[in-house]
Write a protein that holds these residues in place. Structure first.
Motif, PDB file in Angstrom:
ATOM      1  N   ALA A 192       0.800  -1.229   0.000  1.00 44.30           N
ATOM      2  CA  ALA A 192       0.000   0.000   0.000  1.00 44.30           C
ATOM      3  C   ALA A 192       0.833   1.279   0.000  1.00 44.30           C
ATOM      4  CB  ALA A 192      -0.963   0.019   1.191  1.00 44.30           C
ATOM      5  N   ALA A 193       2.113   1.193  -0.315  1.00 46.61           N
ATOM      6  CA  ALA A 193       2.944   2.393  -0.368  1.00 46.61           C
ATOM      7  C   ALA A 193       2.544   3.261  -1.556  1.00 46.61           C
ATOM      8  CB  ALA A 193       4.417   2.021  -0.460  1.00 46.61           C
ATOM      9  N   PHE A 194       2.710   4.585  -1.400  1.00 49.79           N
ATOM     10  CA  PHE A 194       2.359   5.504  -2.479  1.00 49.79           C
ATOM     11  C   PHE A 194       3.359   5.391  -3.624  1.00 49.79           C
ATOM     12  CE2 PHE A 194       2.998   9.542  -4.671  1.00 49.79           C
ATOM     13  CZ  PHE A 194       1.724   9.747  -5.175  1.00 49.79           C
ATOM     14  N   LEU A 195       2.828   5.442  -4.842  1.00 53.08           N
ATOM     15  CA  LEU A 195       3.644   5.414  -6.045  1.00 53.08           C
ATOM     16  C   LEU A 195       2.938   6.255  -7.092  1.00 53.08           C
ATOM     17  CD1 LEU A 195       6.213   3.928  -7.172  1.00 53.08           C
ATOM     18  CD2 LEU A 195       4.635   2.234  -8.120  1.00 53.08           C
ATOM     19  N   GLN A 196       3.694   7.044  -7.852  1.00 56.14           N
ATOM     20  CA  GLN A 196       3.072   7.832  -8.914  1.00 56.14           C
ATOM     21  C   GLN A 196       2.313   6.900  -9.856  1.00 56.14           C
ATOM     22  OE1 GLN A 196       2.848  11.031  -8.951  1.00 56.14           O
ATOM     23  NE2 GLN A 196       4.381  11.573  -7.413  1.00 56.14           N
ATOM     24  N   ALA A 197       1.196   7.381 -10.377  1.00 53.07           N
ATOM     25  CA  ALA A 197       0.255   6.509 -11.091  1.00 53.07           C
ATOM     26  C   ALA A 197       0.811   5.943 -12.388  1.00 53.07           C
ATOM     27  CB  ALA A 197      -1.037   7.269 -11.372  1.00 53.07           C
ATOM     28  N   THR A 198       1.650   6.684 -13.094  1.00 53.68           N
ATOM     29  CA  THR A 198       2.214   6.207 -14.356  1.00 53.68           C
ATOM     30  C   THR A 198       3.709   6.472 -14.387  1.00 53.68           C
ATOM     31  OG1 THR A 198       2.019   8.275 -15.636  1.00 53.68           O
ATOM     32  CG2 THR A 198       0.051   6.869 -15.509  1.00 53.68           C
ATOM     33  N   VAL A 199       4.420   5.649 -15.127  1.00 57.26           N
ATOM     34  CA  VAL A 199       5.854   5.875 -15.314  1.00 57.26           C
ATOM     35  C   VAL A 199       6.086   7.200 -16.022  1.00 57.26           C
ATOM     36  CG1 VAL A 199       7.911   5.016 -16.499  1.00 57.26           C
ATOM     37  CG2 VAL A 199       6.390   3.412 -15.331  1.00 57.26           C
TER      38      VAL A 199
END
Length: 398
Positions: A233-240
């Motif tokens: 559940a860590a935050f990650l930008q939605a797209t590369v």
């Protein structure tokens, strides 16, 4: 009432005429007729997905890229105007392409013998059963049909489950919540599913936190050329692509600064690439991302110090900030209200502000401008394709 031409798109995606009427599914240049119909104009596009507009995953598939880019820019300009700020130079927006979302949270429900999986309808808890999707990466969408068969027996009647999927370095990371697989057969089914579909990890939360049931090797996400452990559940930008646009903007804004503080650093989206050429302090309030970033930086030999610190309760002081030549911050949607006064007073050269909410960005920008800063440039970013969600990167200087 007379016919009216749509002149802009409102914050929730409706078209707006010059006299202020809001018209659903209308694009700039369309004509809203007296009888309520919409005559398409030059920026009206044919929606590619059969589920639009019912599915809440998209609100703007009916507009072309020109109108979508203008919408992103207009949202930023409007938010600034609400704070009495004249818009600076706005760079052309970034638009992430279709089929590029590498993370998504879907809903699932069993209705009789039928299992539905998809996004909720707009303003509703009803699930749109996903038969196609033009925003998800193919690796994520390919799991929808197999997941229907897997989790159906484990969902209680008329109760919704949650499926969170993230494309990691090793494959897709799947986290299930609201399902109850019990017994050896269920465990074997989970492992068999993970193996068959090459999952990076399969975890289940039955109310006591996420518990991995399959993780053959530690799951990582590569940021700035460095593999970082990916906590559940860590935050990650939605797209590369969106991550790249924001990263490039932040790196450009910082320039040749030798010392940088990265506030709300997360897993190191900005801290790790910046640490390749500068000494960086990364400050993060969530424990697991902070530990993951610290370990990754140490393994890679990056000049990066990580501090686990809640910036809402204990923001950095102006004196602490003044030790750095540049500041980068990427706060959550609530913005950086508690940190902004010290930023406004800090004796540092430049601030790179990455935001996922134009309204809270504009509020914080007002604080910075009142402290003697000014906005050099802003780049809007639309990485949530065809949605009304707007992000941006901005450079502040004194």
């Amino acid at each position: 009432m007379s016919a009216g031409t749509i002149v802009r798109i409102a914050a929730r995606g409706e078209g707006v005429t010059a006299d202020g009427r809001h018209v659903a599914l209308a694009a700039p240049g369309d004509v809203a007729e007296i009888d309520g119909t919409v005559r398409p104009g030059p920026h009206h596009a044919m929606p590619p997905c059969r589920h639009f507009p019912r599915c809440g995953g998209c609100q703007l598939q009916h507009v072309d890229d020109v109108a979508y880019a203008e919408f992103l820019t207009g949202r930023v300009v409007g938010a600034l105007a609400a704070q009495g700020i004249e818009a600076p130079t706005l760079r052309p927006p970034h638009l992430s392409p279709p089929h590029s979302r590498r993370r998504a949270t879907l809903r699932a429900e069993r209705i009789g013998r039928r299992v539905v999986i998809g996004f909720n309808e707009g303003q509703s808890h009803r699930i749109v059963d996903m038969a196609e999707c033009h925003i998800l990466r193919p690796e994520l969408f390919a799991l929808v049909a197999p997941l229907r068969a897997l989790i159906g027996p484990w969902i209680k009647e008329r109760r919704q489950a949650t499926i969170a999927m993230t494309l990691a370095d090793q494959g897709v990371d799947v986290a299930l919540e609201g399902v109850s697989p019990e017994g050896l057969a269920a465990h074997e089914a989970l492992v068999g599913f993970a193996q068959a579909h090459g999952l990076a990890r399969l975890a289940i939360d039955e109310g006591y936190g996420s518990e991995p049931r399959w993780e053959p090797e530690p799951v990582t996400i590569t940021l700035g050329g460095v593999p970082v452990a990916l906590p559940p559940a860590a935050f990650l930008q939605a797209t590369v692509e969106g991550e790249g646009a924001l990263r490039e903007a932040a790196v450009e804004a910082v320039g040749d600064a030798a010392t940088v503080a990265d506030l709300f650093a997360g897993l190191g989206t900005f801290a790790l690439p910046l640490a390749a050429k500068a000494r960086v302090l990364a400050v993060e309030g969530a424990r697991d991302p902070a530990l993951a970033l610290r370990s990754a930086a140490n393994r890679a030999g990056r000049s990066l110090l990580v501090e686990h610190r809640d910036l809402f309760r204990r923001p950095l002081s102006g004196e602490e900030l003044g030790r750095f030549e540049a500041i980068v911050l990427d706060p959550p949607r609530a913005g950086a209200k508690e940190q902004a006064p010290a930023l406004a007073a800090a004796r540092t050269g430049v601030i790179a502000y990455v935001s996922c909410n134009p309204a809270t960005f504009a509020r914080d920008a007002r604080t910075l401008l009142d402290g003697g800063w000014w906005i050099d440039w802003i780049r809007p970013v639309g990485q949530f394709r065809w949605s009304t969600h707007v992000e941006l990167a901005a450079r502040f200087v004194r």
